[in-house]
Design an enzyme around this catalytic site. Sequence first.
Site, mmCIF file in Angstrom:
data_model
loop_
_atom_site.group_PDB
_atom_site.id
_atom_site.type_symbol
_atom_site.label_atom_id
_atom_site.label_comp_id
_atom_site.label_asym_id
_atom_site.label_seq_id
_atom_site.Cartn_x
_atom_site.Cartn_y
_atom_site.Cartn_z
ATOM 1 N N THR A 240 65.361 22.997 38.184
ATOM 2 C CA THR A 240 64.108 23.705 38.433
ATOM 3 C C THR A 240 63.598 24.351 37.166
ATOM 4 O O THR A 240 64.339 25.065 36.481
ATOM 5 C CB THR A 240 64.338 24.788 39.518
ATOM 6 O OG1 THR A 240 64.865 24.145 40.676
ATOM 7 C CG2 THR A 240 63.057 25.513 39.863
ATOM 8 N N CYS B 189 73.835 29.824 12.505
ATOM 9 C CA CYS B 189 74.972 29.210 13.203
ATOM 10 C C CYS B 189 76.224 29.279 12.343
ATOM 11 O O CYS B 189 77.305 29.541 12.837
ATOM 12 C CB CYS B 189 74.684 27.747 13.521
ATOM 13 S SG CYS B 189 73.234 27.561 14.539
HETATM 14 N N1 PLP Z 1 67.150 22.553 14.907
HETATM 15 C C1 PLP Z 1 66.860 23.470 13.985
HETATM 16 C C2 PLP Z 1 66.294 23.036 12.672
HETATM 17 C C3 PLP Z 1 67.071 24.827 14.246
HETATM 18 O O1 PLP Z 1 66.769 25.740 13.325
HETATM 19 C C4 PLP Z 1 67.607 25.194 15.498
HETATM 20 C C5 PLP Z 1 67.926 26.623 15.788
HETATM 21 O O2 PLP Z 1 68.515 27.308 14.966
HETATM 22 C C6 PLP Z 1 67.874 24.199 16.436
HETATM 23 C C7 PLP Z 1 67.640 22.887 16.108
HETATM 24 C C8 PLP Z 1 68.387 24.544 17.812
HETATM 25 O O3 PLP Z 1 67.369 25.190 18.554
HETATM 26 P P1 PLP Z 1 67.686 25.957 19.931
HETATM 27 O O4 PLP Z 1 68.049 27.340 19.551
HETATM 28 O O5 PLP Z 1 66.405 25.930 20.711
HETATM 29 O O6 PLP Z 1 68.754 25.203 20.606
#
Ligand code: PLP
Length: 361
Positions: free
Chosen positions: A226, A308
């Site tokens: 949903t 990350c």
């Molecule tokens: N791709 C890039 C270049 C990003 O900077 C990020 C987030 O840090 C992502 C993918 C992942 O995005 P989401 O946080 O929406 O999963």
Amino acid sequence: MIYLDYQATTPLAPEAREAMLAWLGGPESESFGNPHSPHRMGRMAAAAVEVAREQVASLFPSGGQVIFTGSATEALNLAIRGNAAVRSGEHIAFSAIEHAAVIDTVKAIGNWTELPVNADGLVTPDVAMPQYVGLMCVMAVNNEIGTIQPIGELASRAKETGALLLVDGVQAAGRMALPPEADMIAVSAHKIHGPKGIGALWVRDGLKLIPNIEGGKQEAGLRSGTLSPALCAGFGAAAALAVERMDQDRVHIEELWQVAREAFSGWTLNGSAEQRWHGNLNIRRDGLDVARLMSDCREVMFSAGSACASGSGRTSHVLRAIGLDDAEAKSSIRLGWGRYTTREDMQRACSIILEAADSQG
Ligand code: PLP
């Protein structure tokens, strides 16, 4: 506090917040319907979702369909895992500086080829690419060093080998036009002043994908579950605003780039200065103790490498890919700014960071 971590996430635009409030739906309201229910309240919610879909579609080229997902990570997983070429065992090529959402997904499922980048952080159009590649993944703008890839030329390389092109458009969306040469593009609401918890995959018309998530067959059968009308509405409002303000935002961000570049003129820039989104400054200074710097500058929110990777103790794969050694990568910081960063904030943040760095000797 001064927020200079716009590549990690962005503040919610007041317009997006407003759009979401209308769909949070308490018991006295008529706005809590399930957008997949056939009754009137369901249809009202579905209409709000479709308005949002149109708004989000304005970020993309024409000739495709927008599939809402829970994040860009999920959108990238759908694009990669749902791809017929990948499923039939063809190679996936990806640039060495892709986000973990691409690299780890590809490595988990298939045969892969990593495309190197040069010292500027760019995949060169003459990069060696095997003939048996079925999917090529290149991000439009890098999240750590802000470099802008030559997607048009790389798309021609993909076409030569008959490969589909998946573009991670997370850091480019709402800031520049997304590449019309792509077959699929993933974006995330929270990077464009929308809410966290929603992303989208744009899929070129005619391209068939296989769903990752099975169930009620929502989102054209590609992503069951949903939808949240509030998240969709917030994403839609943020997208519409980003498109409307694109030029204005870019001018503002460029002004802040000049301030930051001047302040840190004695530092070394990681990645190209020209082929770069100017809301990102990734810089290093020999011998800098970044952990100490961050603890000395608690008032300023910035990052050491990508959000990350920071905290994981690993050096950034992006900084390594552009040729930095361990010590250089570990003495690098990333500053990111955008629409709501003021000139005063930027000036103040620069002097706080510089003073703390200078105190390290
Ligand atoms: N791709 C890039 C270049 C990003 O900077 C990020 C987030 O840090 C992502 C993918 C992942 O995005 P989401 O946080 O929406 O999963």
